[in-house]
Design a protein around this motif. Structure first.
Motif, mmCIF file in Angstrom:
data_model
loop_
_atom_site.group_PDB
_atom_site.id
_atom_site.type_symbol
_atom_site.label_atom_id
_atom_site.label_comp_id
_atom_site.label_asym_id
_atom_site.label_seq_id
_atom_site.Cartn_x
_atom_site.Cartn_y
_atom_site.Cartn_z
ATOM 1 N N LYS A 1 0.810 -1.209 0.000
ATOM 2 C CA LYS A 1 0.000 0.000 0.000
ATOM 3 C C LYS A 1 0.855 1.275 0.000
ATOM 4 C CE LYS A 1 -3.445 0.039 3.167
ATOM 5 N NZ LYS A 1 -4.055 0.292 4.496
ATOM 6 N N TRP B 1 1.571 1.319 -6.498
ATOM 7 C CA TRP B 1 0.265 1.030 -5.888
ATOM 8 C C TRP B 1 -0.625 2.252 -6.027
ATOM 9 C CZ3 TRP B 1 -3.142 2.647 -2.136
ATOM 10 C CH2 TRP B 1 -4.025 1.700 -1.608
ATOM 11 N N MET B 2 -1.736 2.096 -6.767
ATOM 12 C CA MET B 2 -2.632 3.234 -7.015
ATOM 13 C C MET B 2 -3.836 3.229 -6.087
ATOM 14 S SD MET B 2 -1.443 5.052 -9.615
ATOM 15 C CE MET B 2 -2.686 5.780 -10.684
ATOM 16 N N SER B 3 -4.374 2.045 -5.822
ATOM 17 C CA SER B 3 -5.541 1.882 -4.948
ATOM 18 C C SER B 3 -5.644 0.383 -4.641
ATOM 19 C CB SER B 3 -6.799 2.424 -5.636
ATOM 20 O OG SER B 3 -7.378 1.450 -6.474
ATOM 21 N N PRO B 4 -6.568 -0.020 -3.751
ATOM 22 C CA PRO B 4 -6.615 -1.445 -3.377
ATOM 23 C C PRO B 4 -6.846 -2.392 -4.562
ATOM 24 C CG PRO B 4 -7.946 -0.146 -1.881
ATOM 25 C CD PRO B 4 -7.540 0.768 -2.994
ATOM 26 N N ARG C 1 -0.056 9.748 -4.084
ATOM 27 C CA ARG C 1 -1.043 10.387 -4.949
ATOM 28 C C ARG C 1 -1.591 11.583 -4.186
ATOM 29 N NH1 ARG C 1 -5.079 6.126 -7.717
ATOM 30 N NH2 ARG C 1 -5.325 7.866 -9.163
ATOM 31 N N THR C 2 -1.643 12.720 -4.842
ATOM 32 C CA THR C 2 -2.083 13.948 -4.189
ATOM 33 C C THR C 2 -2.480 14.945 -5.268
ATOM 34 O OG1 THR C 2 -1.379 15.713 -2.676
ATOM 35 C CG2 THR C 2 0.343 14.714 -4.004
ATOM 36 N N ARG C 3 -2.383 16.234 -4.944
ATOM 37 C CA ARG C 3 -2.609 17.237 -5.990
ATOM 38 C C ARG C 3 -1.392 18.145 -6.065
ATOM 39 N NH1 ARG C 3 -3.757 22.223 -3.884
ATOM 40 N NH2 ARG C 3 -4.217 22.196 -1.664
ATOM 41 N N TYR D 1 -8.498 3.290 2.824
ATOM 42 C CA TYR D 1 -7.984 2.404 1.775
ATOM 43 C C TYR D 1 -6.492 2.565 1.565
ATOM 44 C CZ TYR D 1 -12.917 1.989 0.791
ATOM 45 O OH TYR D 1 -14.262 1.782 0.918
ATOM 46 N N CYS D 2 -6.002 3.815 1.495
ATOM 47 C CA CYS D 2 -4.568 3.961 1.218
ATOM 48 C C CYS D 2 -3.768 4.367 2.442
ATOM 49 C CB CYS D 2 -4.284 4.872 0.029
ATOM 50 S SG CYS D 2 -5.227 6.334 -0.127
ATOM 51 N N VAL E 1 -3.454 7.149 3.737
ATOM 52 C CA VAL E 1 -2.910 8.503 3.610
ATOM 53 C C VAL E 1 -3.745 9.455 4.443
ATOM 54 C CG1 VAL E 1 -2.880 10.450 1.984
ATOM 55 C CG2 VAL E 1 -1.795 8.295 1.373
ATOM 56 N N GLU E 2 -3.097 10.330 5.187
ATOM 57 C CA GLU E 2 -3.832 11.371 5.873
ATOM 58 C C GLU E 2 -4.084 12.485 4.872
ATOM 59 O OE1 GLU E 2 -2.183 13.433 9.332
ATOM 60 O OE2 GLU E 2 -4.126 13.028 10.257
ATOM 61 N N ALA E 3 -5.281 12.470 4.312
ATOM 62 C CA ALA E 3 -5.575 13.373 3.208
ATOM 63 C C ALA E 3 -6.120 14.697 3.724
ATOM 64 C CB ALA E 3 -6.576 12.730 2.262
ATOM 65 N N ASP E 4 -5.689 15.738 3.050
ATOM 66 C CA ASP E 4 -6.163 17.075 3.356
ATOM 67 C C ASP E 4 -7.535 17.267 2.709
ATOM 68 O OD1 ASP E 4 -5.493 19.973 4.067
ATOM 69 O OD2 ASP E 4 -5.966 20.115 1.944
ATOM 70 N N THR F 1 -8.554 19.401 0.806
ATOM 71 C CA THR F 1 -8.477 19.799 -0.603
ATOM 72 C C THR F 1 -8.145 18.634 -1.535
ATOM 73 O OG1 THR F 1 -6.154 20.408 -0.359
ATOM 74 C CG2 THR F 1 -7.772 22.150 -0.034
ATOM 75 N N GLU F 2 -7.843 17.461 -0.949
ATOM 76 C CA GLU F 2 -7.632 16.272 -1.787
ATOM 77 C C GLU F 2 -8.898 15.423 -1.830
ATOM 78 O OE1 GLU F 2 -3.315 14.574 -1.128
ATOM 79 O OE2 GLU F 2 -4.026 15.439 0.731
ATOM 80 N N MET G 1 -8.391 13.102 -5.125
ATOM 81 C CA MET G 1 -7.005 13.294 -5.575
ATOM 82 C C MET G 1 -6.136 12.283 -4.842
ATOM 83 S SD MET G 1 -6.536 17.026 -6.815
ATOM 84 C CE MET G 1 -7.830 17.974 -7.600
ATOM 85 N N GLY G 2 -6.468 11.036 -5.024
ATOM 86 C CA GLY G 2 -5.779 9.936 -4.355
ATOM 87 C C GLY G 2 -6.283 8.647 -4.968
ATOM 88 N N CYS G 3 -6.694 7.696 -4.125
ATOM 89 C CA CYS G 3 -7.090 6.385 -4.641
ATOM 90 C C CYS G 3 -8.435 6.394 -5.346
ATOM 91 C CB CYS G 3 -7.103 5.362 -3.506
ATOM 92 S SG CYS G 3 -8.369 5.698 -2.267
ATOM 93 N N LYS H 1 -11.410 6.301 -4.046
ATOM 94 C CA LYS H 1 -12.467 5.528 -3.386
ATOM 95 C C LYS H 1 -13.331 6.383 -2.454
ATOM 96 C CE LYS H 1 -10.760 1.624 -4.980
ATOM 97 N NZ LYS H 1 -11.330 1.172 -6.257
#
Ligand SMILES: [Zn+2]
Lengths: 181, 101
Positions: free
Chosen positions: A47, A60-63, A134-136, B8-9, B11-14, B16-17, B60-62, B64
């Protein structure tokens, strides 16, 4: 002497010789993992990670999604080999090389330039070698990772590559790079 | 600023994501429902000052959808959990209880 941002402005260039293959399927399946490894010689990443060996990387992009990077000329061969190996398995294997762009970023203070435009945690203990985030970047979705501190990669939608390029240029103008990390 | 852990990933997403998807755990009303029930399902949403269960998408990530339990008043986040469920998991409910009593 500590490095100052003026010493090495990072530069961004399109890496148009990179091919990308999207792979969707149940990544927990042993059959898929083994099949992918036999064909690519690279292990399916955990992950949030990217694994690389000899010019081929799996991210790894997603599950249920991976992205495979390899030289553009080898894409057809890889897809055929995967289709062959995983026949009968439920997968989606698709050439997305024309859909996305890969940038190679070289120089110093790359973390700083990314951090100016992304909410991702770019501290060295979080954004490590092998992390695929992955982000912006500004207003568009991207993912980035690095080989070395001075050599990073960033992917985005191909239609948004021009925006990335311009934003990156603005963010790296003289006097615009802070020193955080 | 709201930060949510994508289940799922990891990630601690902000904020804005992410993209907000509104109230979670709605009961889907079908063709046999009354007009009132169907209207409620389609249009009427709670807007509580306090604890809320919401749907969010890690856009802006997985990509999901996942669920969040949080407080609109204090901005506390009690927990996030995958969307493949009809009701909040016990762990999240316990966390809310622990912090509210
Ligand atoms: Zn996610």
């Amino acid at each position: 002497m500590a490095e100052s941002p003026a010493m090495g402005t990072p530069s961004l260039k399109l890496s148009d010789n990179t091919g990308m293959v999207l792979f969707r399927g149940e990544l927990k399946s042993k059959t898929l993992q083994e099949g992918l490894f036999e064909v690519t010689k690279v292990k399916v990443p955990a992950k949030g990670r990217i694994n690389s060996l000899d010019g081929l990387s799996i991210a790894w992009m997603s599950p249920d999604e991976l992205l495979i990077f390899l030289p553009l000329g080898d894409v057809g061969k890889l897809i055929d080999a995967l289709d062959d190996k995983l026949e009968g398995e439920e997968t989606l294997i698709w050439d997305v090389s024309d859909l996305r762009s890969v940038f190679q970023i070289e120089g110093h203070f790359i973390r700083e330039v990314l951090a100016k435009n992304s909410p991702a945690d770019l501290n060295r203990d979080k954004m490590r070698r092998g992390t695929f985030r992955r982000t912006r970047f500004g207003q568009v979705a991207v993912a980035f990772w690095f080989k070395e501190e001075t050599c990073w990669f960033l992917i985005c939608r191909r239609s948004e590559a021009g925006y990335i390029q311009r934003l990156f240029e603005v963010s790296t103008q003289e006097g615009e790079i802070p020193s955080f990390y | 600023m709201l930060k949510l852990l994508c289940p799922y990933c990891g990630v601690e997403a902000d904020e804005t994501e992410l993209v907000s998807g509104g109230e979670a755990h709605l009961k889907r009303e079908g063709p046999e429902s009354s007009d009132e029930e169907f209207e409620e399902y389609l249009f009427l949403r709670d807007n509580p000052k306090g604890i809320i269960f919401e749907r969010w998408r890690h856009a802006m990530g997985c990509g999901k959808w996942f669920h969040v339990a949080r407080c609109t008043e204090t901005m506390e986040v009690f927990g996030t959990y995958p969307a493949q469920t009809y009701k909040p998991p016990t762990k999240v409910l316990q966390e809310i209880k622990a912090r509210r009593h």
